[in-house]
Motif scaffolding. Structure first.
Motif, PDB file in Angstrom:
ATOM      1  N   LYS A  44       2.419   0.606   8.875  1.00 15.55           N
ATOM      2  CA  LYS A  44       0.986   0.903   8.936  1.00 15.55           C
ATOM      3  C   LYS A  44       0.257   0.197   7.802  1.00 15.55           C
ATOM      4  O   LYS A  44      -0.849  -0.318   7.981  1.00 15.55           O
ATOM      5  N   ALA A  45       0.878   0.178   6.636  1.00 15.02           N
ATOM      6  CA  ALA A  45       0.266  -0.478   5.479  1.00 15.02           C
ATOM      7  C   ALA A  45       0.100  -1.970   5.747  1.00 15.02           C
ATOM      8  O   ALA A  45      -0.909  -2.572   5.365  1.00 15.02           O
ATOM      9  N   THR A  93       1.172   5.529  -2.007  1.00 19.17           N
ATOM     10  CA  THR A  93       1.056   6.812  -1.313  1.00 19.17           C
ATOM     11  C   THR A  93       2.147   6.942  -0.261  1.00 19.17           C
ATOM     12  O   THR A  93       2.493   5.971   0.402  1.00 19.17           O
ATOM     13  N   SER A  94       2.685   8.158  -0.140  1.00 17.00           N
ATOM     14  CA  SER A  94       3.734   8.406   0.847  1.00 17.00           C
ATOM     15  C   SER A  94       3.149   8.701   2.228  1.00 17.00           C
ATOM     16  O   SER A  94       3.877   8.871   3.202  1.00 17.00           O
ATOM     17  N   MET A  95       1.821   8.749   2.317  1.00 21.81           N
ATOM     18  CA  MET A  95       1.158   9.075   3.575  1.00 21.81           C
ATOM     19  C   MET A  95       1.093   7.872   4.516  1.00 21.81           C
ATOM     20  O   MET A  95       0.789   8.009   5.701  1.00 21.81           O
ATOM     21  N   ILE A  96       1.353   6.681   3.985  1.00 19.76           N
ATOM     22  CA  ILE A  96       1.282   5.457   4.783  1.00 19.76           C
ATOM     23  C   ILE A  96       2.656   4.799   4.833  1.00 19.76           C
ATOM     24  O   ILE A  96       3.259   4.534   3.796  1.00 19.76           O
ATOM     25  N   THR A  97       3.143   4.525   6.032  1.00 20.49           N
ATOM     26  CA  THR A  97       4.422   3.836   6.183  1.00 20.49           C
ATOM     27  C   THR A  97       4.222   2.345   5.905  1.00 20.49           C
ATOM     28  O   THR A  97       3.107   1.831   5.905  1.00 20.49           O
ATOM     29  N   ASP A  98       5.337   1.647   5.688  1.00 21.84           N
ATOM     30  CA  ASP A  98       5.257   0.219   5.413  1.00 21.84           C
ATOM     31  C   ASP A  98       4.593  -0.534   6.557  1.00 21.84           C
ATOM     32  O   ASP A  98       3.800  -1.458   6.335  1.00 21.84           O
ATOM     33  N   ILE A 116      -2.889  -2.445   8.048  1.00 21.99           N
ATOM     34  CA  ILE A 116      -4.119  -2.218   7.284  1.00 21.99           C
ATOM     35  C   ILE A 116      -4.432  -3.422   6.408  1.00 21.99           C
ATOM     36  O   ILE A 116      -5.577  -3.892   6.353  1.00 21.99           O
ATOM     37  N   LEU A 119       0.833  -1.200   0.000  1.00 22.22           N
ATOM     38  CA  LEU A 119       0.000   0.000   0.000  1.00 22.22           C
ATOM     39  C   LEU A 119       0.867   1.248   0.000  1.00 22.22           C
ATOM     40  O   LEU A 119       0.514   2.267  -0.600  1.00 22.22           O
ATOM     41  N   SER A 120       2.001   1.162   0.665  1.00 22.17           N
ATOM     42  CA  SER A 120       2.890   2.316   0.750  1.00 22.17           C
ATOM     43  C   SER A 120       3.527   2.653  -0.594  1.00 22.17           C
ATOM     44  O   SER A 120       4.099   3.738  -0.762  1.00 22.17           O
TER      45      SER A 120
END
Length: 218
Positions: free
Chosen positions: A67-68, A60-65, A71, A56-57
């Protein structure tokens, strides 16, 4: 097809999937490879992302590995509940055998990869330059929900440079089939394939007979 038979199918696939993964994890270093045939190899890799190793990362740069990863694992947990409900509903409504087998395969495959994602991080230590051990002293390579999916089936059927006339990829070195996958992936792909190929048998249309009452003499 009964719930008992569907459960047996799921358990068998789960056992084959997890036994193969645990064997690879405890007998191979990461990147370790055994050549069975020219077109088939056992290659140990780990995947902490989506299909084909995507994350997911990556989008988008808004999500770290990390956190992704949480999720993605959480989404898988929600999805497996939905698939399980679909399976039970299909059995209760006496759905076609093909439909129930297909859903069972998808459920077993999804659950197999979920086990890796949820638990492998705390069960094993890492496989970089070493063979992993089960429940090592000092803990596993990561925390709950941060496990990596173990893949090992590799089919490099053809390798070579593509003809120049092929758009975009012409002249580039190409491997078919490049992805490395596992038994759970095979189960999911087979289940989805059955739903596509045998769609009419999986979802048969009900034919209703409509009776029209008419007055006598007409």
């Amino acid at each position: 097809m009964s719930l008992k038979k569907a459960s047996i199918l799921i358990i068998v696939i789960l056992l084959i999937d997890q036994i193969s993964k645990i064997y690879i994890k405890t007998h191979f270093e990461l990147g370790g490879e055994v050549k069975i045939f020219n077109w088939f190899r056992i290659l140990f890799v780990e995947n902490d992302g989506m299909a084909w190793g995507a994350k997911l990362s990556d989008f988008t740069s808004m999500i770290t590995d990390r956190k992704a990863k949480v999720i993605l694992t959480s989404f898988r947990l929600v999805a497996i509940v939905g698939i399980g409900y679909w399976l039970v509903s299909a059995i209760k409504s006496k759905g076609s055998k093909i439909l129930i087998v297909a859903i069972s395969l998808i459920f077993a495959g999804a659950l197999g990869n979920i086990i890796d994602s949820v638990f492998y991080g705390i069960i094993f230590n890492d496989s970089y330059g070493q063979i992993a051990t089960v429940f090592p002293e000092g803990g596993g390579y990561d925390s709950l929900l941060h496990g990596k999916v173990v893949d090992m089936l590799h089919f490099p059927i053809w390798k070579g440079y593509l003809p120049e006339w092929i758009p975009w990829y012409g002249g580039k070195y190409f491997t078919f089939f490049e992805p490395v996958f596992n038994i759970a992936d095979v189960a999911i792909s087979t289940g989805v394939g059955m739903l596509i190929v045998f769609n009419r048998k999986a979802f048969p249309k009900e034919h209703k007979v409509v009776k029209i009452d008419t007055p006598l003499g007409e």
